[in-house]
Design an enzyme around this catalytic site. Structure first.
Site, short mmCIF file in Angstrom:
data_model
loop_
_atom_site.label_atom_id
_atom_site.label_comp_id
_atom_site.label_asym_id
_atom_site.label_seq_id
_atom_site.Cartn_x
_atom_site.Cartn_y
_atom_site.Cartn_z
NE ARG A 172 -6.05 0.96 -1.64
CZ ARG A 172 -5.38 1.50 -0.63
NH1 ARG A 172 -4.10 1.27 -0.48
NH2 ARG A 172 -5.99 2.29 0.23
NE ARG A 186 0.19 1.38 3.41
CZ ARG A 186 1.11 2.27 3.66
NH1 ARG A 186 2.38 1.92 3.75
NH2 ARG A 186 0.81 3.53 3.84
N GLY A 187 0.27 2.40 -0.07
CA GLY A 187 1.05 3.62 -0.24
C GLY A 187 1.10 3.93 -1.73
CB ALA A 188 0.36 7.05 -3.60
CG ASP A 222 -2.94 8.25 -1.28
OD1 ASP A 222 -2.88 8.78 -0.15
OD2 ASP A 222 -2.59 7.08 -1.50
CD GLN A 270 -3.17 2.81 6.96
OE1 GLN A 270 -3.77 3.22 7.95
NE2 GLN A 270 -3.76 2.71 5.79
CG ASN A 296 -2.26 11.72 2.84
OD1 ASN A 296 -1.78 10.79 2.19
ND2 ASN A 296 -1.88 11.97 4.08
CE LYS A 297 -5.17 5.82 4.41
NZ LYS A 297 -6.16 4.99 3.66
O1 MRU Z 1 -4.44 3.41 2.30
P1 MRU Z 1 -2.96 3.57 2.21
O2 MRU Z 1 -2.23 2.99 3.38
O3 MRU Z 1 -2.42 3.08 0.90
O4 MRU Z 1 -2.75 5.14 2.26
C1 MRU Z 1 -1.45 5.67 2.21
C2 MRU Z 1 -1.44 7.14 2.36
O5 MRU Z 1 -2.44 7.78 2.49
C3 MRU Z 1 -0.10 7.79 2.24
O6 MRU Z 1 -0.04 8.94 3.02
C4 MRU Z 1 0.10 8.18 0.77
O7 MRU Z 1 -0.09 7.07 -0.05
C5 MRU Z 1 1.43 8.73 0.53
S1 MRU Z 1 2.62 7.43 0.48
C6 MRU Z 1 4.16 8.01 0.21
#
Ligand code: MRU
Length: 360
Positions: free
Chosen positions: A90, A53-55, A240, A199, A250-251
């Site tokens: 996603r 996970r993570g963009a 993201d 996370q 973002n999250k």
């Molecule tokens: O749902 P996730 O864990 O994939 O969300 C991740 C985030 O929101 C991060 O802040 C974002 O992807 C930046 S990652 C460098």
């Protein structure tokens, strides 16, 4: 980055030269498990279920997923179908669609027999560029932290996990923090636990701990209070998707941190690799699709029980309905600036174009 002295990336090619290795992030911090992906379907599942996970990482994972799909069948229809499956995993992080499109542009026009080698080469470039971009973000953010330090401790609040686990290496929001720490700056991080999937508690706290960066875990609701009391020098988060006009997805919970930061006069920085900028849209609230995830992520929580076992428990009555929007949008006006691989800029179309004039 290193885990107990051993250098790791979050995704890499196995010694066999074709299968893909990942760290199963759903198991952290309880156990460190490396998985081997051999098919596009396995890789799509890993993205959808957030084993990765993570963009930036899901972009790289999608690129490698297409390699695995082409290895099974290099036909055009299979390539296009694989891209469709991966795009649907996603919706919010634009890096996923960006990496898939980049692979399609590179591969579509090639004869099928040349596609597999070209796909692995392109996926390798996407991963290598991500590492280089994040290292450059680290340098650009390091200047900011060094300036704030002036010989004293710098307290930084971050949300979710935008560390090396969320990218191929280094991270985005955490890259400047790692570099500041490595350069002898006394940096301390307030880590939002980041409900519902935690996370921050599970991944950011684990990463920072493994690297020896001082940090304190806080509840998602504590940030505003700490900012009011002058305990936070700056907020740095990842993203993201950033629109052309500078709106930031973002999250979930990021928007509330930005509101509190503005009220308390705390700088709110967003670390953005160019692969996360969606140049096709302006209005983040109207145009960024927000992923809705399972209600069970809100009603249940996983942790280590006192007897040492890993357990999932329910937090509310069995019949309680729950909603789970996974991201929110912070309008550009609440963002102090962007930290990109080409340096820092204002959170506006003009600011972004000053660093990326090729998108004028
Ligand atoms: O749902 P996730 O864990 O994939 O969300 C991740 C985030 O929101 C991060 O802040 C974002 O992807 C930046 S990652 C460098």
């Amino acid at each position: 980055m290193k885990i107990d002295g051993t250098p790791y990336r979050s995704i890499w090619l196995d010694q066999d030269g074709w299968s893909v290795r990942i760290i199963d992030q759903t198991k952290l911090p309880w156990s460190f498990e490396i998985l081997r992906l051999t098919t596009l379907e396995e890789a799509a599942h890993a993205i959808r279920s957030m084993l990765v996970r993570g963009a930036p990482l899901i972009g790289a994972a999608a690129a490698y997923a297409l390699c695995l799909g082409l290895r099974a069948d290099p036909a055009t229809a299979t390539l296009e179908r694989g891209a469709e499956i991966l795009r649907a995993t996603r919706p919010t992080a634009v890096n996923l669609a960006w990496a898939i499109e980049r692979m399609l542009v590179r591969l579509r026009h090639l004869p099928p027999e040349r596609r597999v080698a070209a796909a692995y080469a392109e996926a390798g470039r996407i991963a290598a560029e991500d590492i280089a971009q994040n290292a450059a973000i680290g340098q650009a953010g390091l200047e900011l932290i060094a300036h704030a330090a002036g010989g004293r401790r710098v307290n930084i609040l971050t949300h979710c996990n935008a560390g090396w686990l969320a990218t191929v290496d280094w991270g985005t929001a955490l890259a400047p923090i790692y570099m500041a720490h490595d350069n002898g700056i006394d940096v301390h991080v307030y880590v939002d636990e980041t409900r519902p999937r935690n996370q921050g508690a599970a991944l950011t706290a684990w990463e920072l701990g493994k690297h020896g960066v001082p940090h304190t875990l806080i509840t998602d609701n504590a940030g505003g209070h700490l900012m009011q009391r002058g305990k936070v020098d700056m907020v740095i988060v990842g993203t993201d998707r950033v629109t052309r006009a500078g709106d930031v997805a973002n999250k979930i919970g990021t928007y509330l941190k930005a509101l509190a930061a503005q009220d308390a006069g705390v700088p709110f920085w967003v670390a953005v690799p160019s692969s996360t900028i969606d140049w096709a849209i302006r209005d983040g609230i109207a145009e960024i699709p927000i992923e809705e995830r399972a209600a069970s992520e809100v009603t249940m929580v996983t942790g280590r029980a006192l007897d040492g076992s890993v357990a999932t428990v329910r937090l509310c009555p069995k019949e309680t309905p729950a909603a789970n929007p996974a991201f929110d949008v912070t309008p550009a006006r609440l963002v102090s600036g962007f930290i990109t691989e080409r340096g820092r800029c204002a959170a506006s179309e003009g600011g972004l174009l000053s660093l990326f004039p090729e998108h004028r």
